[in-house]
Design a protein around this motif. Sequence first.
Motif, PDB file in Angstrom:
ATOM      1  N   MET A   1      43.194  28.214  28.105  1.00 37.19           N
ATOM      2  CA  MET A   1      41.751  29.801  27.810  1.00 37.19           C
ATOM      3  C   MET A   1      42.131  29.701  29.598  1.00 37.19           C
ATOM      4  O   MET A   1      42.355  28.561  30.811  1.00 37.19           O
ATOM      5  N   MET A   2      41.911  31.088  30.430  1.00 37.33           N
ATOM      6  CA  MET A   2      41.972  31.862  31.709  1.00 37.33           C
ATOM      7  C   MET A   2      41.149  32.345  31.650  1.00 37.33           C
ATOM      8  O   MET A   2      40.206  32.865  30.750  1.00 37.33           O
ATOM      9  N   LYS A   3      41.027  33.034  33.342  1.00 36.75           N
ATOM     10  CA  LYS A   3      39.988  33.543  33.378  1.00 36.75           C
ATOM     11  C   LYS A   3      40.472  34.325  34.228  1.00 36.75           C
ATOM     12  O   LYS A   3      41.524  34.297  35.081  1.00 36.75           O
ATOM     13  N   ALA A   4      39.589  35.776  34.661  1.00 41.49           N
ATOM     14  CA  ALA A   4      40.502  37.430  34.753  1.00 41.49           C
ATOM     15  C   ALA A   4      39.163  37.303  35.860  1.00 41.49           C
ATOM     16  O   ALA A   4      37.582  37.469  35.270  1.00 41.49           O
ATOM     17  N   ARG A   5      39.249  37.599  36.493  1.00 48.37           N
ATOM     18  CA  ARG A   5      38.525  37.949  37.885  1.00 48.37           C
ATOM     19  C   ARG A   5      39.182  40.422  38.133  1.00 48.37           C
ATOM     20  O   ARG A   5      39.868  40.086  39.005  1.00 48.37           O
ATOM     21  N   VAL A   6      38.424  41.052  37.802  1.00 45.54           N
ATOM     22  CA  VAL A   6      38.318  42.226  38.119  1.00 45.54           C
ATOM     23  C   VAL A   6      37.784  42.813  39.170  1.00 45.54           C
ATOM     24  O   VAL A   6      36.237  42.719  39.016  1.00 45.54           O
TER      25      VAL A   6
ATOM     26  N   ARG B   1      41.545  45.565  41.171  1.00 45.52           N
ATOM     27  CA  ARG B   1      42.057  44.022  40.923  1.00 45.52           C
ATOM     28  C   ARG B   1      42.180  43.179  40.797  1.00 45.52           C
ATOM     29  O   ARG B   1      41.284  43.103  39.995  1.00 45.52           O
ATOM     30  N   VAL B   2      43.146  42.961  39.547  1.00 45.11           N
ATOM     31  CA  VAL B   2      42.744  41.790  38.958  1.00 45.11           C
ATOM     32  C   VAL B   2      43.411  40.403  39.421  1.00 45.11           C
ATOM     33  O   VAL B   2      44.808  40.200  39.610  1.00 45.11           O
ATOM     34  N   GLU B   3      42.381  39.214  39.132  1.00 46.66           N
ATOM     35  CA  GLU B   3      43.333  38.510  39.927  1.00 46.66           C
ATOM     36  C   GLU B   3      43.139  37.281  38.387  1.00 46.66           C
ATOM     37  O   GLU B   3      42.006  37.394  37.696  1.00 46.66           O
ATOM     38  N   ILE B   4      44.447  36.067  38.416  1.00 46.29           N
ATOM     39  CA  ILE B   4      43.840  35.481  36.779  1.00 46.29           C
ATOM     40  C   ILE B   4      44.147  33.840  37.626  1.00 46.29           C
ATOM     41  O   ILE B   4      45.051  33.583  38.676  1.00 46.29           O
ATOM     42  N   ALA B   5      42.852  33.142  37.226  1.00 42.33           N
ATOM     43  CA  ALA B   5      42.802  32.143  37.355  1.00 42.33           C
ATOM     44  C   ALA B   5      43.558  30.755  36.054  1.00 42.33           C
ATOM     45  O   ALA B   5      42.733  30.630  35.279  1.00 42.33           O
TER      46      ALA B   5
END
Length: 80
Positions: A1-6, A76-80
């Motif tokens: 599973m991945m997390k994204a922060r927009v 802005r998209v950040e993938i963790a």
Amino acid sequence: MMKARVTVMLKTGVLDPQGEAVRHALGALGFDGVEGVRQGKVIELDLAETSAAEAEANVTRMCEKLLANTVIESYRVEIA
């Protein structure tokens, strides 16, 4: 599973009445050094994708279709 922060913000030059209200309230509380406030929103997503590139592409499509009003907002998209 991945997390994204927009992170979604109004574009430069677009009137930000909420930010201006916060700036005014800070001044009323004695914080006179604040010359500008821009208010935005942060959206966190839990994603099933395992590929960071695929996750970023999908989240970008989500932003373009729903999460951001691209006429007046940038994101802005950040993938963790």
